[in-house]
Design a protein around this motif. Structure first.
Motif, PDB file in Angstrom:
ATOM      1  N   LEU A  11     -41.218 -22.198 -18.686  1.00  0.00           N
ATOM      2  CA  LEU A  11     -40.268 -22.711 -19.674  1.00  0.00           C
ATOM      3  C   LEU A  11     -38.868 -22.241 -19.312  1.00  0.00           C
ATOM      4  N   ILE A  12     -37.926 -23.177 -19.237  1.00  0.00           N
ATOM      5  CA  ILE A  12     -36.540 -22.842 -18.906  1.00  0.00           C
ATOM      6  C   ILE A  12     -35.624 -23.435 -19.965  1.00  0.00           C
ATOM      7  N   ASP A  13     -34.753 -22.621 -20.524  1.00  0.00           N
ATOM      8  CA  ASP A  13     -33.866 -23.062 -21.590  1.00  0.00           C
ATOM      9  C   ASP A  13     -32.426 -23.173 -21.097  1.00  0.00           C
ATOM     10  N   ALA A  14     -31.696 -24.118 -21.674  1.00  0.00           N
ATOM     11  CA  ALA A  14     -30.238 -24.254 -21.492  1.00  0.00           C
ATOM     12  C   ALA A  14     -29.821 -24.680 -20.088  1.00  0.00           C
ATOM     13  N   LEU A  15     -30.553 -25.615 -19.493  1.00  0.00           N
ATOM     14  CA  LEU A  15     -30.180 -26.082 -18.158  1.00  0.00           C
ATOM     15  C   LEU A  15     -28.815 -26.767 -18.139  1.00  0.00           C
ATOM     16  N   ASP A  16     -28.423 -27.383 -19.249  1.00  0.00           N
ATOM     17  CA  ASP A  16     -27.137 -28.082 -19.257  1.00  0.00           C
ATOM     18  C   ASP A  16     -25.963 -27.111 -19.123  1.00  0.00           C
ATOM     19  N   GLU A  17     -26.179 -25.827 -19.425  1.00  0.00           N
ATOM     20  CA  GLU A  17     -25.115 -24.841 -19.280  1.00  0.00           C
ATOM     21  C   GLU A  17     -24.793 -24.562 -17.821  1.00  0.00           C
ATOM     22  N   LEU A  18     -25.707 -24.865 -16.924  1.00  0.00           N
ATOM     23  CA  LEU A  18     -25.526 -24.516 -15.517  1.00  0.00           C
ATOM     24  C   LEU A  18     -24.446 -25.339 -14.839  1.00  0.00           C
ATOM     25  N   ARG A  19     -24.074 -26.458 -15.443  1.00  0.00           N
ATOM     26  CA  ARG A  19     -23.011 -27.284 -14.854  1.00  0.00           C
ATOM     27  C   ARG A  19     -21.682 -26.549 -14.807  1.00  0.00           C
ATOM     28  N   LEU A  45     -29.637 -22.283 -10.274  1.00  0.00           N
ATOM     29  CA  LEU A  45     -31.011 -22.637 -10.649  1.00  0.00           C
ATOM     30  C   LEU A  45     -31.179 -24.146 -10.727  1.00  0.00           C
ATOM     31  N   LEU A  46     -30.150 -24.838 -11.167  1.00  0.00           N
ATOM     32  CA  LEU A  46     -30.214 -26.294 -11.255  1.00  0.00           C
ATOM     33  C   LEU A  46     -30.348 -26.908  -9.867  1.00  0.00           C
ATOM     34  N   ASP A  47     -29.609 -26.403  -8.905  1.00  0.00           N
ATOM     35  CA  ASP A  47     -29.725 -26.886  -7.528  1.00  0.00           C
ATOM     36  C   ASP A  47     -31.127 -26.614  -6.983  1.00  0.00           C
ATOM     37  N   TRP A  48     -31.655 -25.441  -7.281  1.00  0.00           N
ATOM     38  CA  TRP A  48     -32.996 -25.075  -6.808  1.00  0.00           C
ATOM     39  C   TRP A  48     -34.056 -26.012  -7.388  1.00  0.00           C
ATOM     40  N   ILE A  78     -31.410 -18.709 -20.552  1.00  0.00           N
ATOM     41  CA  ILE A  78     -30.134 -18.464 -19.888  1.00  0.00           C
ATOM     42  C   ILE A  78     -29.078 -17.942 -20.858  1.00  0.00           C
ATOM     43  N   ARG A  79     -29.219 -18.251 -22.138  1.00  0.00           N
ATOM     44  CA  ARG A  79     -28.239 -17.768 -23.109  1.00  0.00           C
ATOM     45  C   ARG A  79     -28.949 -17.241 -24.353  1.00  0.00           C
ATOM     46  N   ARG A  80     -28.283 -16.352 -25.063  1.00  0.00           N
ATOM     47  CA  ARG A  80     -28.840 -15.764 -26.276  1.00  0.00           C
ATOM     48  C   ARG A  80     -28.665 -16.690 -27.468  1.00  0.00           C
ATOM     49  N   ASP A  81     -27.520 -17.383 -27.525  1.00  0.00           N
ATOM     50  CA  ASP A  81     -27.259 -18.355 -28.579  1.00  0.00           C
ATOM     51  C   ASP A  81     -26.270 -19.360 -28.020  1.00  0.00           C
ATOM     52  N   GLN A  82     -25.567 -20.084 -28.866  1.00  0.00           N
ATOM     53  CA  GLN A  82     -24.653 -21.124 -28.404  1.00  0.00           C
ATOM     54  C   GLN A  82     -23.490 -20.558 -27.584  1.00  0.00           C
ATOM     55  N   LEU A  83     -23.175 -19.273 -27.758  1.00  0.00           N
ATOM     56  CA  LEU A  83     -21.985 -18.709 -27.126  1.00  0.00           C
ATOM     57  C   LEU A  83     -22.273 -17.550 -26.182  1.00  0.00           C
ATOM     58  N   SER A  84     -23.388 -16.853 -26.363  1.00  0.00           N
ATOM     59  CA  SER A  84     -23.627 -15.600 -25.642  1.00  0.00           C
ATOM     60  C   SER A  84     -24.596 -15.783 -24.482  1.00  0.00           C
ATOM     61  N   PRO A  85     -24.121 -15.606 -23.234  1.00  0.00           N
ATOM     62  CA  PRO A  85     -25.031 -15.700 -22.090  1.00  0.00           C
ATOM     63  C   PRO A  85     -25.905 -14.453 -21.997  1.00  0.00           C
ATOM     64  N   LEU A  86     -27.067 -14.610 -21.362  1.00  0.00           N
ATOM     65  CA  LEU A  86     -27.974 -13.479 -21.178  1.00  0.00           C
ATOM     66  C   LEU A  86     -27.803 -12.819 -19.815  1.00  0.00           C
ATOM     67  N   GLY A  87     -27.390 -13.570 -18.827  1.00  0.00           N
ATOM     68  CA  GLY A  87     -27.253 -12.982 -17.506  1.00  0.00           C
ATOM     69  C   GLY A  87     -27.005 -14.041 -16.457  1.00  0.00           C
ATOM     70  N   PRO A  88     -27.143 -13.678 -15.176  1.00  0.00           N
ATOM     71  CA  PRO A  88     -26.870 -14.599 -14.079  1.00  0.00           C
ATOM     72  C   PRO A  88     -27.715 -15.864 -14.160  1.00  0.00           C
ATOM     73  N   PRO A  89     -27.108 -17.025 -13.966  1.00  0.00           N
ATOM     74  CA  PRO A  89     -27.857 -18.293 -14.036  1.00  0.00           C
ATOM     75  C   PRO A  89     -28.377 -18.770 -12.681  1.00  0.00           C
ATOM     76  N   GLY A  90     -28.422 -17.876 -11.702  1.00  0.00           N
ATOM     77  CA  GLY A  90     -28.814 -18.289 -10.359  1.00  0.00           C
ATOM     78  C   GLY A  90     -30.311 -18.360 -10.160  1.00  0.00           C
ATOM     79  N   ALA A  91     -30.700 -19.048  -9.090  1.00  0.00           N
ATOM     80  CA  ALA A  91     -32.123 -19.201  -8.763  1.00  0.00           C
ATOM     81  C   ALA A  91     -32.765 -17.865  -8.446  1.00  0.00           C
ATOM     82  N   ARG A  92     -32.025 -16.967  -7.812  1.00  0.00           N
ATOM     83  CA  ARG A  92     -32.583 -15.671  -7.427  1.00  0.00           C
ATOM     84  C   ARG A  92     -32.982 -14.851  -8.659  1.00  0.00           C
TER      85      ARG A  92
END
Length: 230
Positions: A210-218, A226-229, A81-95
């Motif tokens: 494998l899914i990374d950075a689920l805590d960011e979805l809050r 994606l967390l809801d899904w 979900i993210r490239r590093d601690q600060l940079s997101p990669l894209g939409p965090p949605g289930a779709r």
């Protein structure tokens, strides 16, 4: 499904997040944790445990361990979900997640996405259709065009005398844009159907994601989170 408690890159640019994974493994501060990898594999092997959750403080190396698992298990779909601690990669949605994972599975297992798996043939013969009559070879209420495989639909009609209306296929609703497919339908096309096909053709091969950075979805205002899904 293994997840890390710690988007989508452009299609075709880095489908498997390879550059991101290499960045983690090539970092001089990367530390191997074979004991942790062993515990994760033990959890995945337990069929009564659908999720393996990795938790730790920020910066402890959760993303790095998932990068290591992805590198050693190329057949496992992965989603960062993210490239590093600060940079997101894209939409965090289930779709976005389902679309990415479906494309990865199609690339890794092309044999289960063969067109013949979605081949429909309709043949119809009629001598005469009256001026006020209708002849329809096939009728479908809703047709979903899978973004992961090409369906083959063949319709053959032979009418000697057509005075009325002749239709090969009538579709009430045809959904061709993957962005318009309901998440419940997309999850079947992306994961459930491929997993079922793998169970039939590959001796029960499990699908581990494998899914990374689920805590960011809050903190993401995403309706189809994606967390809801999960």
């Amino acid at each position: 499904m293994a997840t890390a408690n710690t988007a989508q890159p452009e299609r075709g640019s880095d489908l498997f997040f390879q550059s991101l994974i290499e960045g983690y493994l090539g970092n001089k501060r990367f530390v191997e944790r074979p004991w942790l990898e062993e515990r994760i594999h033990e959890g995945i092997a337990d069929r009564d445990r659908p999720f393996v959750l990795i938790t730790a403080e920020p910066g402890a190396g959760k993303s790095a361990i998932l990068a290591r698992l992805a590198s050693r298990n190329p057949a496992w779909p992965r989603y960062f979900i993210r490239r590093d601690q600060l940079s997101p990669l894209g939409p965090p949605g289930a779709r976005s997640f389902l679309f990415q994972v479906g494309l990865q599975l199609a690339a890794r297992y092309p044999e289960i996405f063969r067109p013949e798996r979605l081949q429909v043939t309709i043949e119809q013969r009629a001598r005469k259709v009256a001026p006020d009559g209708k002849l329809i070879a096939g009728s479908v209420k809703e047709l979903l065009a899978s973004p992961f495989v090409t369906a083959v639909l063949t319709i053959r009609q032979q009418v000697e005398e057509a005075g009325g209306e002749v239709t090969g296929l009538h579709v009430d609703k045809w959904v061709a844009d993957p962005r318009l497919i309901e998440v419940s339908d997309l999850q079947a096309l992306a994961i459930i159907d491929p997993a079922t096909a793998l169970a039939e053709t590959a001796g029960g091969t499990p699908v581990v994601v494998l899914i990374d950075a689920l805590d960011e979805l809050r903190y993401q205002p995403e309706n189809d989170s994606l967390l809801d899904w999960l």
